[in-house]
Design a protein around this motif. Structure first.
Motif, mmCIF file in Angstrom:
data_model
loop_
_atom_site.group_PDB
_atom_site.id
_atom_site.type_symbol
_atom_site.label_atom_id
_atom_site.label_comp_id
_atom_site.label_asym_id
_atom_site.label_seq_id
_atom_site.Cartn_x
_atom_site.Cartn_y
_atom_site.Cartn_z
ATOM 1 N N CYS A 145 0.840 -1.197 0.000
ATOM 2 C CA CYS A 145 0.000 0.000 0.000
ATOM 3 C C CYS A 145 0.872 1.243 0.000
ATOM 4 O O CYS A 145 1.703 1.421 0.903
ATOM 5 N N SER A 146 0.663 2.090 -0.997
ATOM 6 C CA SER A 146 1.332 3.398 -1.027
ATOM 7 C C SER A 146 0.288 4.447 -0.688
ATOM 8 O O SER A 146 -0.711 4.585 -1.411
ATOM 9 N N PRO A 147 0.480 5.199 0.396
ATOM 10 C CA PRO A 147 -0.533 6.193 0.785
ATOM 11 C C PRO A 147 -0.577 7.355 -0.195
ATOM 12 O O PRO A 147 0.288 7.507 -1.057
ATOM 13 N N MET A 148 -1.610 8.164 -0.029
ATOM 14 C CA MET A 148 -1.712 9.380 -0.829
ATOM 15 C C MET A 148 -0.518 10.275 -0.521
ATOM 16 O O MET A 148 0.033 10.254 0.587
ATOM 17 N N LYS A 149 -0.142 11.085 -1.478
ATOM 18 C CA LYS A 149 0.982 12.002 -1.301
ATOM 19 C C LYS A 149 0.706 12.923 -0.120
ATOM 20 O O LYS A 149 -0.390 13.485 0.021
ATOM 21 N N GLY A 150 1.684 13.022 0.761
ATOM 22 C CA GLY A 150 1.527 13.898 1.918
ATOM 23 C C GLY A 150 0.903 13.216 3.122
ATOM 24 O O GLY A 150 0.812 13.815 4.194
ATOM 25 N N HIS A 151 0.459 11.975 2.961
ATOM 26 C CA HIS A 151 -0.144 11.236 4.079
ATOM 27 C C HIS A 151 0.919 10.373 4.756
ATOM 28 O O HIS A 151 1.670 9.658 4.093
ATOM 29 N N SER A 152 0.925 10.429 6.085
ATOM 30 C CA SER A 152 1.927 9.661 6.823
ATOM 31 C C SER A 152 1.295 8.600 7.727
ATOM 32 O O SER A 152 1.998 7.929 8.475
ATOM 33 N N HIS A 153 -0.033 8.475 7.657
ATOM 34 C CA HIS A 153 -0.735 7.490 8.488
ATOM 35 C C HIS A 153 -1.398 6.466 7.578
ATOM 36 O O HIS A 153 -2.046 6.840 6.589
ATOM 37 N N VAL A 154 -1.247 5.206 7.916
ATOM 38 C CA VAL A 154 -1.804 4.115 7.115
ATOM 39 C C VAL A 154 -2.627 3.190 7.999
ATOM 40 O O VAL A 154 -2.225 2.873 9.125
#
Lengths: 114, 113
Positions: free
Chosen positions: A23-32
């Motif tokens: 899983c690659s999060p949305m750009k700028g997101h640091s929480h998964v």
């Protein structure tokens, strides 16, 4: 701006094999977040991670399941020695971790264990 | 922890009718309530959300209402269309910090043409 990217979209494994979901999060997101969805059922929370940290893994089975979110690269949900009951859709979501706390989901990874 | 109940589990309506889905939550500290729409074979998509400082929010044919005292919130879809057919999930969480949304079990909405 790309959304949450999950791969593979579909994965077939024989009983006893290992499954790795990315899983690659949305750009700028640091929480998964990882959620599991069984057929005809809701979204069950599994684990919540920030970069290099597991914040909450209360929903994840103690055995065979693990998750990581390294400093570089995607988050990975790993299922060892899969069994038929692991067949499900696994959804990753991400959030910026700011006050809004809105989470955005990926399209999911469908695991089938044969 | 938080517990979210969602009703009904299935809702069947005729095109053009309104649809209402209701959720209750248990944790009075929850203050953020998003709604997601999940189409077959896809991931849940955020369609509307509401925070506890407002009682109602509207976006075209979709509206959400919140009653903090009773701890329940509802999704209203007016003038339903066949493309509204999907599974809808409500959720509750506390905004900010490291809070994990708790989801309802989902409502399967079927809009008949």
């Amino acid at each position: 701006n790309a959304g949450v990217m999950q791969n593979p979209r579909h994965l077939v494994r024989r009983r006893g094999q290992e499954a790795r979901l990315r899983c690659s999060p949305m750009k700028g997101h640091s929480h998964v977040y990882w959620y599991r969805q069984l057929p005809e059922e809701g979204l069950k929370f599994m684990v919540y991670l920030q970069k290099e940290n597991i914040i909450d893994e209360s929903g994840m089975p103690k055995e065979r399941f693990s998750a990581e979110f390294p400093k570089e690269g995607p988050s990975i949900l790993r299922i060892q020695q899969v069994v038929r009951g692991d067949s499900a859709a696994y959804f990753c979501a991400s959030s910026p971790g700011t006050v809004s706390n809105t989470i955005y989901f990926g399209e999911g990874s469908w695991l089938t264990v044969v | 922890g938080e517990n979210v109940e969602q009703h009904p589990s299935t809702l069947s309506v005729q095109e053009g009718d309104s649809a209402v889905i209701k959720c209750t939550y248990s944790d009075s500290a929850s203050n953020y309530f998003p709604w997601y729409k999940q189409e077959l074979g896809k991931g849940p998509q955020l369609i509307i959300d509401i925070r506890s400082n407002v009682g109602e929010k509207k976006d075209q044919r979709i509206a959400v209402t919140l009653n903090k005292t009773a701890k329940h919130f509802s999704l209203h879809i007016t003038e339903t269309q066949p493309e509204d057919s999907a599974v809808y999930f409500c959720a509750a969480s506390k905004a900010g910090g490291s809070y994990i949304p708790t989801f309802g079990r989902g409502t399967s909405l079927i809009v008949h043409p």
